[in-house]
Design a protein around this motif. Structure first.
Motif, PDB file in Angstrom:
ATOM      1  N   GLY A 214       0.920  -1.247  -0.109  1.00 49.83           N
ATOM      2  CA  GLY A 214       0.100  -0.153   0.039  1.00 49.83           C
ATOM      3  C   GLY A 214       0.832   1.569   0.125  1.00 49.83           C
TER       4      GLY A 214
ATOM      5  N   TRP B 191      -6.032  -1.087  -1.377  1.00 49.56           N
ATOM      6  CA  TRP B 191      -6.416   0.296  -1.716  1.00 49.56           C
ATOM      7  C   TRP B 191      -6.669   1.148  -0.820  1.00 49.56           C
ATOM      8  CZ3 TRP B 191      -6.819   2.674  -6.094  1.00 49.56           C
ATOM      9  CH2 TRP B 191      -6.827   2.055  -7.266  1.00 49.56           C
TER      10      TRP B 191
ATOM     11  N   LEU C 287     -15.015   0.360  -0.845  1.00 48.51           N
ATOM     12  CA  LEU C 287     -13.777  -0.213  -1.128  1.00 48.51           C
ATOM     13  C   LEU C 287     -14.235  -1.715  -1.304  1.00 48.51           C
ATOM     14  CD1 LEU C 287     -10.458   1.441   0.173  1.00 48.51           C
ATOM     15  CD2 LEU C 287     -11.624   1.708  -2.236  1.00 48.51           C
TER      16      LEU C 287
ATOM     17  N   PHE D  45     -14.184  -3.948  -4.416  1.00 48.32           N
ATOM     18  CA  PHE D  45     -13.267  -4.931  -4.676  1.00 48.32           C
ATOM     19  C   PHE D  45     -13.290  -6.214  -3.941  1.00 48.32           C
ATOM     20  CE2 PHE D  45     -11.347  -0.636  -5.035  1.00 48.32           C
ATOM     21  CZ  PHE D  45     -10.818  -0.711  -6.633  1.00 48.32           C
TER      22      PHE D  45
ATOM     23  N   GLU E 117      -7.430  -7.014  -2.073  1.00 44.89           N
ATOM     24  CA  GLU E 117      -7.498  -5.846  -2.737  1.00 44.89           C
ATOM     25  C   GLU E 117      -8.186  -4.551  -2.356  1.00 44.89           C
ATOM     26  OE1 GLU E 117      -8.533  -8.460  -3.756  1.00 44.89           O
ATOM     27  OE2 GLU E 117      -7.590  -8.881  -5.832  1.00 44.89           O
ATOM     28  N   PRO E 118      -9.307  -4.754  -1.366  1.00 46.02           N
ATOM     29  CA  PRO E 118      -9.637  -3.446  -0.553  1.00 46.02           C
ATOM     30  C   PRO E 118      -8.565  -3.086   0.483  1.00 46.02           C
ATOM     31  CG  PRO E 118     -10.848  -5.314   0.095  1.00 46.02           C
ATOM     32  CD  PRO E 118     -10.218  -5.581  -1.132  1.00 46.02           C
TER      33      PRO E 118
ATOM     34  N   LEU F 108      -3.197   2.357   0.538  1.00 49.76           N
ATOM     35  CA  LEU F 108      -2.770   3.355  -0.807  1.00 49.76           C
ATOM     36  C   LEU F 108      -3.352   4.951  -0.500  1.00 49.76           C
ATOM     37  CD1 LEU F 108      -2.745   2.546  -4.525  1.00 49.76           C
ATOM     38  CD2 LEU F 108      -3.486   4.638  -3.725  1.00 49.76           C
ATOM     39  N   LEU F 109      -4.517   4.755  -0.317  1.00 49.43           N
ATOM     40  CA  LEU F 109      -5.623   6.051  -0.083  1.00 49.43           C
ATOM     41  C   LEU F 109      -5.213   6.755   1.292  1.00 49.43           C
ATOM     42  CD1 LEU F 109      -8.939   4.996  -1.277  1.00 49.43           C
ATOM     43  CD2 LEU F 109      -7.285   6.374  -2.547  1.00 49.43           C
TER      44      LEU F 109
ATOM     45  N   TYR G 119       2.764   1.745  -3.293  1.00 51.60           N
ATOM     46  CA  TYR G 119       1.845   2.362  -4.467  1.00 51.60           C
ATOM     47  C   TYR G 119       1.653   3.813  -4.145  1.00 51.60           C
ATOM     48  CZ  TYR G 119       1.307  -2.325  -5.904  1.00 51.60           C
ATOM     49  OH  TYR G 119       1.416  -3.747  -6.427  1.00 51.60           O
TER      50      TYR G 119
END
Length: 267
Positions: A83, A140, A127, A131, A136-137, A143-144, A86
């Motif tokens: 995370g 993400w 999310l 996802f 994946e969630p 990442l966010l 990215y």
């Protein structure tokens, strides 16, 4: 012939902070043990340090929720690494654009601030809808959580680069595309690394939220399961492990900072 030996003053300066930290930890443990012994609150609320130690041994050997403590921690660290990787990469690129291109700053600056002010749980459910409940969630979400601090730090650092540096680079023949990467980015590197440290800290505090959905294995998932069964000693163990591993990660980032930006604080 007489030999005179001098004590190295730096050795005492190095040992003193370590002794103070060790003393603070001992005082905290003693206060914790005292509170647990006088039974102000029942053990289900405040277990003894020995109970947490026993859970450390048990979860390290027998495991918890089907995985050992090391496995829980490594899975969480992997999620944080992906995370943040990215998020930091995207944050630096976005921050460069916001700091250099006024149009991008006008369009995306408020959006970055909007995302930065949102608590992670606010968009976790969205999310999961998008996802699913696998990896994946979680990636993400981290990442966010890590992208906005890096983007803001990079943008502010880029805008603070002295104009003389840019003019000197152009007069020496630097092209339009060389200036951002060979002048602006190195000049902004100290503030960018500070933003990365903040982003990693935010991501680490978010991992428990990320792992509330199908988070086992994961240190946050372990804490969530222990909370469901009122296993306070396991919850405290998870908190301590998260804190200590977070300190180690921050120490590594500080070491990287000293290597990449040796001039910080010397100008």
């Amino acid at each position: 012939m007489r030999f005179a030996f001098r004590a190295d003053p730096r050795r005492g300066m190095t040992a003193k902070p370590a002794m103070l930290r060790a003393g603070a930890v001992l005082v905290l443990l003693a206060a914790w043990q005292l509170i647990a012994m006088v039974r102000i609150w029942p053990p289900v609320f405040v277990p003894e340090p020995a109970a947490v130690w026993r859970q450390l041994v048990r979860t390290s050997t027998e495991g918890y929720s089907g995985y050992t403590l090391a496995e829980h921690l490594l899975v969480s660290l992997r999620r944080i690494l992906l995370g943040c990787l990215y998020g930091v990469t995207g944050g630096i690129a976005l921050g460069l654009l916001i700091g250099i291109v006024p149009t991008v700053r006008t369009l995306l600056g408020p959006l970055v601030t909007f995302v930065r002010t949102l608590p992670p749980l606010a968009y976790l459910s969205l999310l999961v809808i998008w996802f699913g409940i696998e990896e994946e969630p979680k990636i993400w979400l981290l990442l966010l959580a890590s992208l906005p601090p890096v983007a803001v730090a990079t943008a502010e650092a880029v805008r603070g680069v002295h104009e003389d540096y840019l003019n000197a680079a152009r007069s020496l023949g630097a092209s339009r595309w060389e200036v951002p990467f060979r002048v602006v980015l190195p000049s902004a590197l100290p503030e960018i690394i500070t933003g990365i440290r903040v982003a990693v800290g935010v991501a680490y505090t978010t991992v428990v939220a990320a792992e509330t959905v199908n988070g086992v294995p994961g240190i946050g998932g372990m804490v969530r399961d222990a909370q469901r069964y009122n296993q306070t000693d396991v919850v405290i163990l998870g908190i301590v492990v998260i804190g200590l591993s977070g300190l180690l990660i921050d120490f590594l980032l500080q070491t990287l900072d000293r290597r990449l930006v040796p001039w910080r604080g010397r100008g």
